[in-house]
Design an enzyme around this catalytic site. Structure first.
Site, PDB file in Angstrom:
ATOM      1  N   HIS A 215       0.828  -1.208   0.000  1.00 36.38           N
ATOM      2  CA  HIS A 215       0.000   0.000   0.000  1.00 36.38           C
ATOM      3  C   HIS A 215       0.866   1.263   0.000  1.00 36.38           C
ATOM      4  O   HIS A 215       0.657   2.177  -0.809  1.00 36.38           O
ATOM      5  CB  HIS A 215      -0.922  -0.030   1.232  1.00 36.38           C
ATOM      6  N   GLU A 216       1.852   1.294   0.876  1.00 38.41           N
ATOM      7  CA  GLU A 216       2.689   2.497   0.986  1.00 38.41           C
ATOM      8  C   GLU A 216       3.458   2.761  -0.308  1.00 38.41           C
ATOM      9  O   GLU A 216       3.630   3.909  -0.714  1.00 38.41           O
ATOM     10  CB  GLU A 216       3.651   2.376   2.168  1.00 38.41           C
ATOM     11  N   HIS A 219       1.656   4.825  -2.667  1.00 33.92           N
ATOM     12  CA  HIS A 219       1.817   6.266  -2.397  1.00 33.92           C
ATOM     13  C   HIS A 219       3.177   6.760  -2.904  1.00 33.92           C
ATOM     14  O   HIS A 219       3.277   7.827  -3.502  1.00 33.92           O
ATOM     15  CB  HIS A 219       1.733   6.554  -0.894  1.00 33.92           C
ATOM     16  N   HIS A 225      -5.436   7.401  -2.175  1.00 30.66           N
ATOM     17  CA  HIS A 225      -6.346   6.328  -1.774  1.00 30.66           C
ATOM     18  C   HIS A 225      -7.458   6.109  -2.793  1.00 30.66           C
ATOM     19  O   HIS A 225      -7.962   7.045  -3.401  1.00 30.66           O
ATOM     20  CB  HIS A 225      -6.933   6.622  -0.399  1.00 30.66           C
TER      21      HIS A 225
END
Ligand code: 0D3
Ligand code: CA
Ligand code: ZN
Ligand code: ZN
Length: 465
Positions: A215-216, A219, A225
């Site tokens: 997930h990170e 980014h 998101h």
């Protein structure tokens, strides 16, 4: 053409003072836009009953969020301007990922990363492995490549830190915020910080490092998101058993960097879209008065209290059950729901999985070995009879006697004429059977052996036609 009255009334009711004296034409723009791209339901004079007042505001908010506008839920100047711009005919709802405001991205496709320190929660090899796998997820579907360095500056520096670590975003101790990452750019850009006060794991216990790293890194590469609950970029940690990018994550990364040059692409899971007219189901059952629909890794649920469909991972409800059920039914007097996949089945009571499962369908129900899986199943509360649909035949089982009734299998076509040669899913509600076959649904009266209504499979989800 347009019935503006309800919309005007609605906006007025919302107390939407503070946006410019909105002309009828603007109202038409808003209505048409939200209908086209956000499944807004304005049906003649009536706002369909299930669509509550805040739904319109919600749709506006979704739209504003999607375009990076100020999220007011009101048709302000900026929002109207955006709505008046030419659009390709695709629904925004199909793209649920979001880019970082300003669309920052790396200008080179070969990136370096460095693991600056380790968590005491895991062996260093496990940390290395988790981080490496997380990078691979993104490199496999994009032109990006990553290589690890062991000293000096790297594009993406990863570290375990706690509390205030001097980047103006202090961590908050166990739970809450798990990690954060900086958008692409020089210096701290791209860097990933994990909250050392979490317990980091390599399994399904909170919190799986591979899952959070995946997930990170989204980014770090420029994604924000997503509203797609099946996407790794969904804002909340949900551990669904396996870690993989879904179609929405891939749409996002490819919007920034273009497609991968690798011709072999992984099988990509997609999140069902409840208002997609092509939606089909794996299985459907009632459960304690509600109806639950199953598709791949997901369940969908509707109830009268909340207008939106509840869509989530099956594993969130029943962590020990598999995905992709083929049939499900409820035995109301036992408060039990049974799920079928292949020649096995599982049983639950509410959210609790019962012990001793899976069991096989041969010894439990008396199916012959030639039956490899069940297409659909439904039980009648009044009679205690359960109907199992297998290809073009069906079986009847007695829940009280715990045995298959004599004289079965019979042909579906003889006793349920018109519902098709086989069944995807079935449930019973208010005395009627609802049979599902592809995108079709048949409301069936077993007393008269007649189809009462032909419906779209997703008719229970309050979608506009
Ligand atoms: C975060 O901490 C995200 C990190 C995240 C989100 C989804 C999947 C993996 C990692 C900050 S970028 N989210 C909070 C969270 O999910 C809201 N906390 C744990 C929890 O609520 N159980
Ligand atoms: Ca925390
Ligand atoms: Zn930080
Ligand atoms: Zn995040």
């Amino acid at each position: 053409m347009f019935s503006l009255l309800p919309l005007l009334l609605l906006l007025w009711a919302m107390g939407s003072q503070g946006f410019p004296a909105t002309s009828e034409q603007d109202m038409e723009t808003v209505q048409k836009y939200l209908e086209n791209y956000y499944n807004l339901n304005i049906d003649g004079e009536h706002i369909k009953k299930q669509k509550s007042h805040d739904t319109l505001a919600e749709k506006l908010k979704q739209m504003q969020e999607f375009f990076g506008l100020k999220v007011t839920g009101k048709p302000d100047v900026e929002t109207l301007k955006m709505m008046k711009q030419p659009r390709c005919g695709v629904s925004d709802m199909a793209f649920r990922f979001k880019l970082t405001p300003g669309n920052p991205r790396w200008e080179h496709t070969h990136l370096t990363y460095r693991i600056e320190n380790y968590t005491p929660d895991l062996p260093t090899a496990d940390v290395d492995h988790a981080i490496n796998k997380a990078f691979q997820l993104w490199s496999r579907v994009s032109p990006l490549t990553f290589s690890r360095v062991f000293q000096g500056q790297a594009d993406i520096m990863l570290s375990f830190v706690w509390g205030d670590h001097r980047d103006n975003s202090p961590f908050d101790g166990p739970n809450g915020n798990l990690a954060h990452a900086f958008q692409p750019g020089p210096g701290i850009g791209g860097d990933v910080h994990f909250d050392e006060e979490e317990r980091w794991t390599t399994d399904s216990r909170n919190y799986n490092l591979y899952r959070v790293a995946a997930h990170e890194l989204g980014h770090s590469l420029g994604l924000s998101h997503s509203t797609d609950i099946g996407a790794l970029m969904y804002p909340n940690y949900i551990f669904s058993g396996d870690v993989q990018l879904n179609q929405d994550d891939i749409n996002g990364i490819q919007a920034l960097y273009g497609p991968s040059k690798n011709p072999i692409q992984p099988n990509v899971p997609q999140t069902p879209q409840v208002c997609d007219n092509k939606l089909t189901f794996d299985a459907i059952t009632t459960i304690r008065g509600e109806t639950m629909f199953f598709k791949d890794r997901f369940y969908m649920r509707v109830n009268s209290f909340y207008p939106e469909v509840d869509l989530n991972f099956i594993s969130v409800f029943w962590p020990h059950l598999p995905n992709g059920f083929q049939a499900a039914y409820e035995v109301v007097y036992r408060d039990e729901v049974r799920f079928f996949k292949g020649n096995k089945y599982w049983a639950v009571q509410g959210q609790y999985a019962l012990y001793g499962y899976p069991k096989d369908i041969y010894s439990s129900f008396g199916f012959p070995r030639s039956v490899k899986h069940i297409d659909a199943a439904v039980s009648e509360e009044e009679t205690g009879k359960t109907y199992f649909f297998v290809a073009n035949q069906y079986w009847r089982y007695d829940e009280y006697k715990e045995s298959m009734d004599a004289g079965y299998p019979k042909m579906i076509a003889d006793d349920f004429p018109g519902i098709g040669n086989n069944v995807d899913a079935v449930f019973k509600k208010d005395g009627y059977f609802y049979f599902f076959h592809g995108t079709r649904q048949y409301k069936f009266d077993s007393k008269t052996k007649r189809i009462l209504t032909l419906l779209k499979a997703n008719s229970w989800f309050n979608c506009r036609k």
